[in-house]
Design a protein around this motif. Structure first.
Motif, PDB file in Angstrom:
ATOM      1  N   PRO A 234       0.804  -1.223   0.000  1.00 45.09           N
ATOM      2  CA  PRO A 234       0.000   0.000   0.000  1.00 45.09           C
ATOM      3  C   PRO A 234       0.844   1.284   0.000  1.00 45.09           C
ATOM      4  O   PRO A 234       0.475   2.274  -0.639  1.00 45.09           O
ATOM      5  CB  PRO A 234      -0.833  -0.108   1.276  1.00 45.09           C
ATOM      6  CG  PRO A 234      -0.899  -1.569   1.559  1.00 45.09           C
ATOM      7  CD  PRO A 234       0.406  -2.137   1.074  1.00 45.09           C
ATOM      8  N   GLY A 235       1.964   1.263   0.689  1.00 45.94           N
ATOM      9  CA  GLY A 235       2.835   2.439   0.706  1.00 45.94           C
ATOM     10  C   GLY A 235       3.411   2.734  -0.664  1.00 45.94           C
ATOM     11  O   GLY A 235       3.506   3.895  -1.074  1.00 45.94           O
ATOM     12  N   PHE A 236       3.791   1.683  -1.395  1.00 47.43           N
ATOM     13  CA  PHE A 236       4.326   1.858  -2.741  1.00 47.43           C
ATOM     14  C   PHE A 236       3.244   2.379  -3.682  1.00 47.43           C
ATOM     15  O   PHE A 236       3.477   3.305  -4.473  1.00 47.43           O
ATOM     16  CB  PHE A 236       4.918   0.552  -3.272  1.00 47.43           C
ATOM     17  CG  PHE A 236       5.417   0.669  -4.679  1.00 47.43           C
ATOM     18  CD1 PHE A 236       6.638   1.275  -4.936  1.00 47.43           C
ATOM     19  CD2 PHE A 236       4.676   0.206  -5.748  1.00 47.43           C
ATOM     20  CE1 PHE A 236       7.113   1.409  -6.235  1.00 47.43           C
ATOM     21  CE2 PHE A 236       5.134   0.336  -7.048  1.00 47.43           C
ATOM     22  CZ  PHE A 236       6.355   0.937  -7.290  1.00 47.43           C
ATOM     23  N   ILE A 237       2.060   1.786  -3.601  1.00 47.78           N
ATOM     24  CA  ILE A 237       0.954   2.218  -4.457  1.00 47.78           C
ATOM     25  C   ILE A 237       0.636   3.690  -4.198  1.00 47.78           C
ATOM     26  O   ILE A 237       0.439   4.472  -5.134  1.00 47.78           O
ATOM     27  CB  ILE A 237      -0.287   1.325  -4.250  1.00 47.78           C
ATOM     28  CG1 ILE A 237      -0.005  -0.071  -4.829  1.00 47.78           C
ATOM     29  CG2 ILE A 237      -1.535   1.934  -4.878  1.00 47.78           C
ATOM     30  CD1 ILE A 237      -1.077  -1.094  -4.543  1.00 47.78           C
ATOM     31  N   ASP A 238       0.610   4.082  -2.930  1.00 50.38           N
ATOM     32  CA  ASP A 238       0.345   5.474  -2.597  1.00 50.38           C
ATOM     33  C   ASP A 238       1.444   6.381  -3.138  1.00 50.38           C
ATOM     34  O   ASP A 238       1.167   7.463  -3.646  1.00 50.38           O
ATOM     35  CB  ASP A 238       0.192   5.643  -1.083  1.00 50.38           C
ATOM     36  CG  ASP A 238      -0.547   6.905  -0.714  1.00 50.38           C
ATOM     37  OD1 ASP A 238      -1.546   7.247  -1.381  1.00 50.38           O
ATOM     38  OD2 ASP A 238      -0.118   7.570   0.249  1.00 50.38           O
ATOM     39  N   PHE A 239       2.693   5.926  -3.050  1.00 48.57           N
ATOM     40  CA  PHE A 239       3.804   6.711  -3.602  1.00 48.57           C
ATOM     41  C   PHE A 239       3.628   6.929  -5.101  1.00 48.57           C
ATOM     42  O   PHE A 239       3.836   8.031  -5.607  1.00 48.57           O
ATOM     43  CB  PHE A 239       5.149   6.026  -3.329  1.00 48.57           C
ATOM     44  CG  PHE A 239       6.279   6.643  -4.094  1.00 48.57           C
ATOM     45  CD1 PHE A 239       6.834   7.848  -3.681  1.00 48.57           C
ATOM     46  CD2 PHE A 239       6.766   6.042  -5.252  1.00 48.57           C
ATOM     47  CE1 PHE A 239       7.860   8.439  -4.409  1.00 48.57           C
ATOM     48  CE2 PHE A 239       7.789   6.621  -5.976  1.00 48.57           C
ATOM     49  CZ  PHE A 239       8.343   7.830  -5.552  1.00 48.57           C
ATOM     50  N   VAL A 240       3.254   5.881  -5.831  1.00 46.68           N
ATOM     51  CA  VAL A 240       3.042   5.992  -7.277  1.00 46.68           C
ATOM     52  C   VAL A 240       1.955   7.022  -7.570  1.00 46.68           C
ATOM     53  O   VAL A 240       2.104   7.870  -8.460  1.00 46.68           O
ATOM     54  CB  VAL A 240       2.687   4.618  -7.894  1.00 46.68           C
ATOM     55  CG1 VAL A 240       2.216   4.761  -9.340  1.00 46.68           C
ATOM     56  CG2 VAL A 240       3.875   3.671  -7.815  1.00 46.68           C
TER      57      VAL A 240
END
Length: 140
Positions: A45-51
């Motif tokens: 989820p953190g990576f998706i939010d970063f994207v």
């Protein structure tokens, strides 16, 4: 590169749309944009939010650049067209994985959405004079 009044109006409209979409990435449409991150990327989820946040900032910068950096409009149009190509896998992922977002709640609606990406690419290239620039013979 000289562009017509019509092209300039459409360039500013596209810039405003990009800026609004970028703001949506950072605020009121964040969940919707997270649904478009391709499922073949890491699902943390953190990576998706970063994207989503990074693409939102990119959209805001490109949108404002389209409106205000007129001297560089051809380069910005080319960058925006490339950006639209780079984010297209998110639209494909939404279609192939049957993900509901932005009111696209059927396979047909998600499929139709895919055909609008080339329109955005052409809009970016045409409204900035980039098509004319690319067609122009280069001096060797």
């Amino acid at each position: 590169m000289k562009t017509s009044t019509t092209q300039n109006v459409f360039r500013v409209i596209l810039g405003a749309m990009m800026t609004l979409a970028g703001i949506g990435h950072l605020t009121f449409q964040r969940d919707e944009f997270q649904a478009q991150v391709p499922r073949w990327l890491p699902t943390d989820p953190g990576f998706i939010d970063f994207v989503v946040l990074a693409s939102g900032v990119t959209e805001i910068l490109l949108g404002l650049a389209l409106i205000f950096l007129i001297k560089y409009k051809v380069k910005i149009g080319l960058f925006l067209a490339i950006f639209y190509i780079l984010i297209f896998p998110g639209n494909i992922s939404q279609y192939t994985n049957g993900i509901d977002a932005f009111g696209l709640d059927t396979g047909l609606k998600r499929l139709i959405r895919l055909f609008f990406q080339p329109v955005l690419i052409l809009w970016a290239l045409w409204s900035t004079g980039a098509i004319t620039y690319l067609k122009k013979p280069k001096n060797k």
